[in-house]
Design an enzyme around this catalytic site. Sequence first.
Site, mmCIF file in Angstrom:
data_model
loop_
_atom_site.group_PDB
_atom_site.id
_atom_site.type_symbol
_atom_site.label_atom_id
_atom_site.label_comp_id
_atom_site.label_asym_id
_atom_site.label_seq_id
_atom_site.Cartn_x
_atom_site.Cartn_y
_atom_site.Cartn_z
ATOM 1 N N SER A 147 0.873 -1.161 0.000
ATOM 2 C CA SER A 147 0.000 0.000 0.000
ATOM 3 C C SER A 147 0.919 1.222 0.000
ATOM 4 O O SER A 147 1.898 1.260 -0.743
ATOM 5 C CB SER A 147 -0.954 -0.027 1.199
ATOM 6 O OG SER A 147 -1.803 1.087 1.203
ATOM 7 N N TYR A 161 -3.925 7.017 -7.928
ATOM 8 C CA TYR A 161 -2.933 6.294 -7.136
ATOM 9 C C TYR A 161 -3.396 6.128 -5.692
ATOM 10 O O TYR A 161 -3.331 5.026 -5.133
ATOM 11 C CB TYR A 161 -1.601 7.050 -7.171
ATOM 12 C CG TYR A 161 -0.517 6.434 -6.319
ATOM 13 C CD1 TYR A 161 0.205 5.333 -6.772
ATOM 14 C CD2 TYR A 161 -0.213 6.942 -5.055
ATOM 15 C CE1 TYR A 161 1.205 4.764 -5.992
ATOM 16 C CE2 TYR A 161 0.772 6.381 -4.271
ATOM 17 C CZ TYR A 161 1.481 5.283 -4.742
ATOM 18 O OH TYR A 161 2.459 4.717 -3.961
#
Length: 287
Positions: A147, A161
Site C-alpha cells: 500500500s 494512485y
Amino acid sequence: MSSAQEVFGGGVAVITGAGAGIGAGIARYAARELGMTVVLADIDAAAIAVLRTELQESGASAVDVVCDVRDPAALERLAEQAATQAGPVTLLVNNAGVEQFGYLWDTPVGNWDRLVAININGVFHGIKAFLPRLLADAQQSWVWNLSSVGGVGASPLQAPYIMSKHAVLAITECLHQEVELAGHADHIHVQAVLPGAVASNIFESAGAVDFGDVTAAEDHRAAMLKVKEQAMDPVEAARAFFDQAAAGEFYLVSQGFVRDAMAARADVLIHRRAPFLPSGEFTVPTD
C-alpha cells in the site's frame, strides 16, 4: 522476539516490480543481508537481468522472470517458475505499481485503466496465483502487499494512485481475516506495507494528462520530485519492513511519520471531518 534473519534467512522471496525502487531494495536486502533466494519479477526484462547479475556477482542467489502483473496467466507462470527454479516460497511481495498525476476529471481513461490493472488487479492476481500453493504447504510463509502512506490519507492531483493504495490496504486487511477464518493463520502471515517517502522512479514514469490542466499535473510531479530528494534509501526501507515483519507487526512502515499519518486519518474519521487540503510545499517530516 525473533530477528529477521531467524524468520526469513535462507528462504525464497518472490518480488513483483523488482526492477527498481522499493522492489529492488527489498530484493537487495533479502538476498544480501538475509541470504534469501530472490525471484525478481518485472515487465522490464533488462532491469531485472541487470539486478540478477549484480546480486549473483555479490554471491547472492537470484532468478529473473519477466512478468506483467496485469495478466493473471503471467502470475500463474511466475508461481510455477518460482517453485521449480527456487523452491517453496517463503515471502510473496506484491509490489508492482504506477503513479498518475492530474485532476481526476482530466485523467485519461486509458491511464486510469492501466493503473487499476497494475496497482489493484496485479495484487489480486498475485494472491490468486500464490495463495493456493501457500495454503497447501505447511511451511511458514508471508504475503506482503504494497500500500502506501497514501493508503491512509488523501492527496489532490494523485487520486487514481491514492484510490488504488486504499484498495490494496483493504484487500490486505480482508485477506488477513480470511486466512485466519480458513484456519491457516498458524503458517500464513499477511502484512500490509506502507512506505512513506522512499526513493524510486515512480514519479518520473507517472502517467500525465494530455488535456485540461496539464500545468497543474506537471507542477505536482515537480513537487513530488523534490520530495524524492529527501526520500529514504530503498534498502534501508526494506530493513525496516523485515524487522517489523519478524516482530509480527501487521502494518509495516518505512518511517515514523507514516504512523503519524495513520493517527491523523483516524482522527479525521472519528470526528467526521472532510480531508484537509495540504498547504505549502510537500516535505518529508523528520522522525
